[in-house]
Design a protein around this motif. Structure first.
Motif, PDB file in Angstrom:
ATOM      1  N   THR A 150       0.899  -1.281   0.004  1.00 35.10           N
ATOM      2  CA  THR A 150      -0.111  -0.100  -0.021  1.00 35.10           C
ATOM      3  C   THR A 150       0.860   1.246   0.078  1.00 35.10           C
ATOM      4  OG1 THR A 150      -1.977  -1.210   1.063  1.00 35.10           O
ATOM      5  CG2 THR A 150      -1.683   1.318   1.603  1.00 35.10           C
ATOM      6  N   VAL A 151       1.830   1.264   0.990  1.00 39.84           N
ATOM      7  CA  VAL A 151       2.763   2.563   1.160  1.00 39.84           C
ATOM      8  C   VAL A 151       3.490   2.617  -0.208  1.00 39.84           C
ATOM      9  CG1 VAL A 151       4.818   3.436   2.013  1.00 39.84           C
ATOM     10  CG2 VAL A 151       3.068   2.418   3.511  1.00 39.84           C
ATOM     11  N   LEU A 152       3.858   1.664  -1.137  1.00 44.11           N
ATOM     12  CA  LEU A 152       4.722   1.797  -2.335  1.00 44.11           C
ATOM     13  C   LEU A 152       3.793   1.995  -3.545  1.00 44.11           C
ATOM     14  CD1 LEU A 152       7.096  -1.400  -1.939  1.00 44.11           C
ATOM     15  CD2 LEU A 152       7.646   1.116  -1.499  1.00 44.11           C
ATOM     16  N   ALA A 153       2.630   1.773  -3.195  1.00 44.61           N
ATOM     17  CA  ALA A 153       1.570   2.054  -4.343  1.00 44.61           C
ATOM     18  C   ALA A 153       1.458   3.414  -4.438  1.00 44.61           C
ATOM     19  CB  ALA A 153       0.296   1.064  -4.360  1.00 44.61           C
ATOM     20  N   GLN A 154       1.289   4.097  -3.066  1.00 41.97           N
ATOM     21  CA  GLN A 154       0.717   5.414  -3.050  1.00 41.97           C
ATOM     22  C   GLN A 154       1.892   6.246  -3.218  1.00 41.97           C
ATOM     23  OE1 GLN A 154      -2.562   5.052   0.438  1.00 41.97           O
ATOM     24  NE2 GLN A 154      -0.689   5.158   1.092  1.00 41.97           N
ATOM     25  N   LEU A 155       3.136   5.805  -3.028  1.00 42.91           N
ATOM     26  CA  LEU A 155       4.307   6.494  -3.308  1.00 42.91           C
ATOM     27  C   LEU A 155       4.415   6.537  -4.834  1.00 42.91           C
ATOM     28  CD1 LEU A 155       6.944   5.564  -0.545  1.00 42.91           C
ATOM     29  CD2 LEU A 155       5.585   7.691  -0.751  1.00 42.91           C
ATOM     30  N   ASP A 156       4.589   5.443  -5.655  1.00 36.98           N
ATOM     31  CA  ASP A 156       4.433   5.396  -6.824  1.00 36.98           C
ATOM     32  C   ASP A 156       3.666   6.352  -7.683  1.00 36.98           C
ATOM     33  OD1 ASP A 156       6.313   3.501  -6.703  1.00 36.98           O
ATOM     34  OD2 ASP A 156       5.297   1.718  -7.075  1.00 36.98           O
ATOM     35  N   LEU A 157       2.321   6.382  -7.168  1.00 38.63           N
ATOM     36  CA  LEU A 157       1.253   7.075  -7.789  1.00 38.63           C
ATOM     37  C   LEU A 157       1.635   8.847  -7.347  1.00 38.63           C
ATOM     38  CD1 LEU A 157      -1.769   4.878  -7.074  1.00 38.63           C
ATOM     39  CD2 LEU A 157      -0.860   5.445  -9.291  1.00 38.63           C
ATOM     40  N   ALA A 158       2.016   9.064  -6.252  1.00 38.30           N
ATOM     41  CA  ALA A 158       2.319  10.389  -6.129  1.00 38.30           C
ATOM     42  C   ALA A 158       3.476  10.878  -7.125  1.00 38.30           C
ATOM     43  CB  ALA A 158       2.754  10.466  -4.668  1.00 38.30           C
ATOM     44  N   THR A 159       4.350  10.018  -7.182  1.00 41.44           N
ATOM     45  CA  THR A 159       5.654  10.473  -8.061  1.00 41.44           C
ATOM     46  C   THR A 159       5.040  10.627  -9.422  1.00 41.44           C
ATOM     47  OG1 THR A 159       7.235   9.338  -6.836  1.00 41.44           O
ATOM     48  CG2 THR A 159       7.854   9.858  -8.924  1.00 41.44           C
ATOM     49  N   LYS A 160       4.153   9.782  -9.830  1.00 43.15           N
ATOM     50  CA  LYS A 160       3.511   9.833 -11.373  1.00 43.15           C
ATOM     51  C   LYS A 160       2.601  11.188 -11.326  1.00 43.15           C
ATOM     52  CE  LYS A 160       3.552   4.957 -12.374  1.00 43.15           C
ATOM     53  NZ  LYS A 160       2.668   3.836 -12.766  1.00 43.15           N
ATOM     54  N   HIS A 161       2.216  11.580 -10.425  1.00 49.37           N
ATOM     55  CA  HIS A 161       1.366  12.840 -10.507  1.00 49.37           C
ATOM     56  C   HIS A 161       2.177  14.181 -10.166  1.00 49.37           C
ATOM     57  CE1 HIS A 161      -2.307  11.309 -11.068  1.00 49.37           C
ATOM     58  NE2 HIS A 161      -2.354  10.440 -10.201  1.00 49.37           N
ATOM     59  N   GLY A 162       3.738  13.957 -10.118  1.00 53.14           N
ATOM     60  CA  GLY A 162       4.798  14.865  -9.888  1.00 53.14           C
ATOM     61  C   GLY A 162       5.023  15.288  -8.414  1.00 53.14           C
ATOM     62  N   ALA A 163       4.790  14.794  -7.468  1.00 51.68           N
ATOM     63  CA  ALA A 163       5.313  14.762  -6.237  1.00 51.68           C
ATOM     64  C   ALA A 163       6.848  14.615  -6.035  1.00 51.68           C
ATOM     65  CB  ALA A 163       4.654  14.020  -5.021  1.00 51.68           C
ATOM     66  N   ASP A 164       7.424  15.414  -5.245  1.00 53.76           N
ATOM     67  CA  ASP A 164       8.827  15.585  -5.141  1.00 53.76           C
ATOM     68  C   ASP A 164       8.998  14.680  -3.766  1.00 53.76           C
ATOM     69  OD1 ASP A 164      11.451  15.913  -4.749  1.00 53.76           O
ATOM     70  OD2 ASP A 164      11.366  18.074  -4.671  1.00 53.76           O
ATOM     71  N   LEU A 165       9.470  13.778  -3.751  1.00 54.01           N
ATOM     72  CA  LEU A 165       9.758  12.557  -2.636  1.00 54.01           C
ATOM     73  C   LEU A 165      11.134  12.857  -2.115  1.00 54.01           C
ATOM     74  CD1 LEU A 165       7.329   9.801  -3.383  1.00 54.01           C
ATOM     75  CD2 LEU A 165       6.812  12.207  -2.154  1.00 54.01           C
ATOM     76  N   ARG A 166      11.261  12.948  -1.040  1.00 51.62           N
ATOM     77  CA  ARG A 166      13.156  12.988  -0.398  1.00 51.62           C
ATOM     78  C   ARG A 166      12.972  12.065   0.679  1.00 51.62           C
ATOM     79  NH1 ARG A 166      15.267  18.355  -1.751  1.00 51.62           N
ATOM     80  NH2 ARG A 166      13.937  18.909  -3.701  1.00 51.62           N
ATOM     81  N   PHE A 167      13.818  11.054   0.443  1.00 52.06           N
ATOM     82  CA  PHE A 167      14.100   9.792   1.408  1.00 52.06           C
ATOM     83  C   PHE A 167      15.501  10.080   2.121  1.00 52.06           C
ATOM     84  CE2 PHE A 167      11.135   8.154  -1.573  1.00 52.06           C
ATOM     85  CZ  PHE A 167      10.154   7.749  -0.715  1.00 52.06           C
ATOM     86  N   HIS A 168      15.429   9.522   3.303  1.00 45.62           N
ATOM     87  CA  HIS A 168      16.637   9.992   4.254  1.00 45.62           C
ATOM     88  C   HIS A 168      17.052  11.098   4.491  1.00 45.62           C
ATOM     89  CE1 HIS A 168      17.416   5.670   3.616  1.00 45.62           C
ATOM     90  NE2 HIS A 168      17.235   5.673   2.322  1.00 45.62           N
ATOM     91  N   GLU A 169      15.819  11.920   4.660  1.00 50.64           N
ATOM     92  CA  GLU A 169      15.882  13.432   4.915  1.00 50.64           C
ATOM     93  C   GLU A 169      14.614  13.811   5.713  1.00 50.64           C
ATOM     94  OE1 GLU A 169      15.933  17.879   2.649  1.00 50.64           O
ATOM     95  OE2 GLU A 169      16.159  16.184   1.292  1.00 50.64           O
TER      96      GLU A 169
END
Length: 393
Positions: free
Chosen positions: A151-170
């Motif tokens: 579920t988490v990965l699906a939501q992150l993938d879709l967010a990225t496809k819609h243009g979200a800027d995701l910063r991990f380890h930050e």
């Protein structure tokens, strides 16, 4: 102009849902996370979480659950990931137990399909189960499980496809109101500004939201997987339901069918029977005494289950004194929305909480019923539990 419309701090279950919904609506979104995507350092891991609608924690949750089911189906279709499976489920205990009476009250109030089974019928339907003669079960066909990591990965993938800027380890280290409105967020890598901030901190709530006035408790909970003795087929998802069981003489236990085949075992755990911890002090080992205690508990309700212990996995619950969630605009900061205190029964709500957080961050309100979750509008825990029992009578 601020750099982003909304910053979301924490990308576990609720945060990943928030960035998904916000990005899908066309907002400029920054997501910040202290670990990698789909990590196992909070409360969004362990392979499975129960989902159900006949909700013993309170009938107020049912409208949110009905919407969550719709959104899980949509998430599965949009992402192509298998995130929800309905196996049926039983809430087991004496008729007056909170598990049974609360579930029955919710089912009756909202007209949810359900059946009441006596001990003999429960054993006939599900031969792996061993209720005592005075125990009953509420059976709900629409209960089942969701997959937290997927579920988490699906939501992150879709967010990225819609243009979200995701910063991990930050991770977000601090925030403050920005001059002229909005917020300024600091991380080890720099500063960001946004019109709104959404904080979904999981077990970091006591540190990041100390000013809410809510006494969060962080608990170490251990999930266990056992290979059943005898016929594994009896534990497969097409024959075995999810369950929450409240024995008269012990703690609630919950469990799942063998959802990952012969080598995966069947998962079982105590419900809200953890020890207090912090994220930094979490004991990630599973100790022999814990295994023995879980095996005894499992053997009490499913005698064939504790055949061979396969593995255990600690996680962290973040809970509130009344066990209800916190979802609201921050009482002191109109540019900040908070969501926390979900553990123990929260993951099934993930997609609808994401929808609510997107509403609050962009319009300041939501059509969903969330007054129960405001930190300044809460009933004491004893009053909530009394209300559940009265409604069931």
């Amino acid at each position: 102009m601020p750099g982003y419309d909304v910053i979301v701090a924490g990308l576990g279950g609720m945060g990943s849902a928030a960035v998904h919904h916000l990005a899908a609506r066309g907002h400029r979104v920054l997501g910040l996370e202290r670990f990698g995507p789909g990590h196992d350092r909070g409360a969004s891991h362990g392979g499975s979480r129960i989902t159900r609608q006949s909700y013993f924690e309170g009938a107020e949750y049912v409208p949110l659950l009905l919407r969550a089911y719709e959104l899980y189906d949509r998430l599965a279709a949009d992402s192509g990931r298998d995130v929800i499976t309905l196996t049926g489920g039983v809430m087991v205990g004496r008729p007056e137990s909170r598990t049974v009476s609360g579930a029955l009250a919710s089912a009756r109030q909202w007209g949810l399909e359900h059946e009441m089974l006596d001990a003999a019928e429960l054993r006939r339907r599900f031969p792996t189960m061993a209720p005592t003669p005075d125990e009953v079960a509420l059976y709900e066909a629409k209960a089942g499980f969701v997959r937290p990591e997927r579920t988490v990965l699906a939501q992150l993938d879709l967010a990225t496809k819609h243009g979200a800027d995701l910063r991990f380890h930050e991770p977000m280290e601090s925030w403050e109101p920005a001059a002229g409105g909005g917020v300024r967020v600091r991380t080890a890598s720099g500063e960001y500004t946004a019109g709104q901030l959404v904080i979904t901190p999981g077990p970091w709530a006591p540190r990041l939201l100390a000013d809410l006035g809510v006494r969060f408790r962080i608990e170490r909970q251990v999930q266990h997987w056992f290979r059943p003795r005898g016929d594994l087929d009896a534990f497969l998802p097409d024959r075995h339901p999810i369950y929450i069981w409240e024995p008269a003489e012990g703690s609630q236990m919950y469990g799942f069918p063998a959802i990952d085949g012969p080598d995966g075992g069947a998962k079982i755990a105590f419900f809200r029977r953890g020890t207090e911890t912090t994220p930094e002090a979490l004991d990630t080992s599973v100790h022999p005494a814990e295994i023995d205690e879980m095996a005894r508990g499992a053997g009490r309700i499913l005698p064939d289950l504790p055949g061979e212990w396969l593995r255990g996995e600690p996680c962290m619950y973040s809970t509130t004194p009344d066990e209800h969630f916190v979802i609201s605009r921050h009482p002191a900061h109109e540019a900040v929305t908070v969501a926390c205190g979900f553990s123990g029964h929260g993951f099934k709500f993930v997609p609808v909480v994401g929808e609510i957080l997107a509403d609050l961050a962009t319009t300041g309100t939501t059509a969903h019923p969330i007054d129960l979750f405001h930190p300044q509008l809460r009933l004491p825990a004893a009053e909530n539990r009394r209300k559940t029992v009265v409604e069931a009578e």
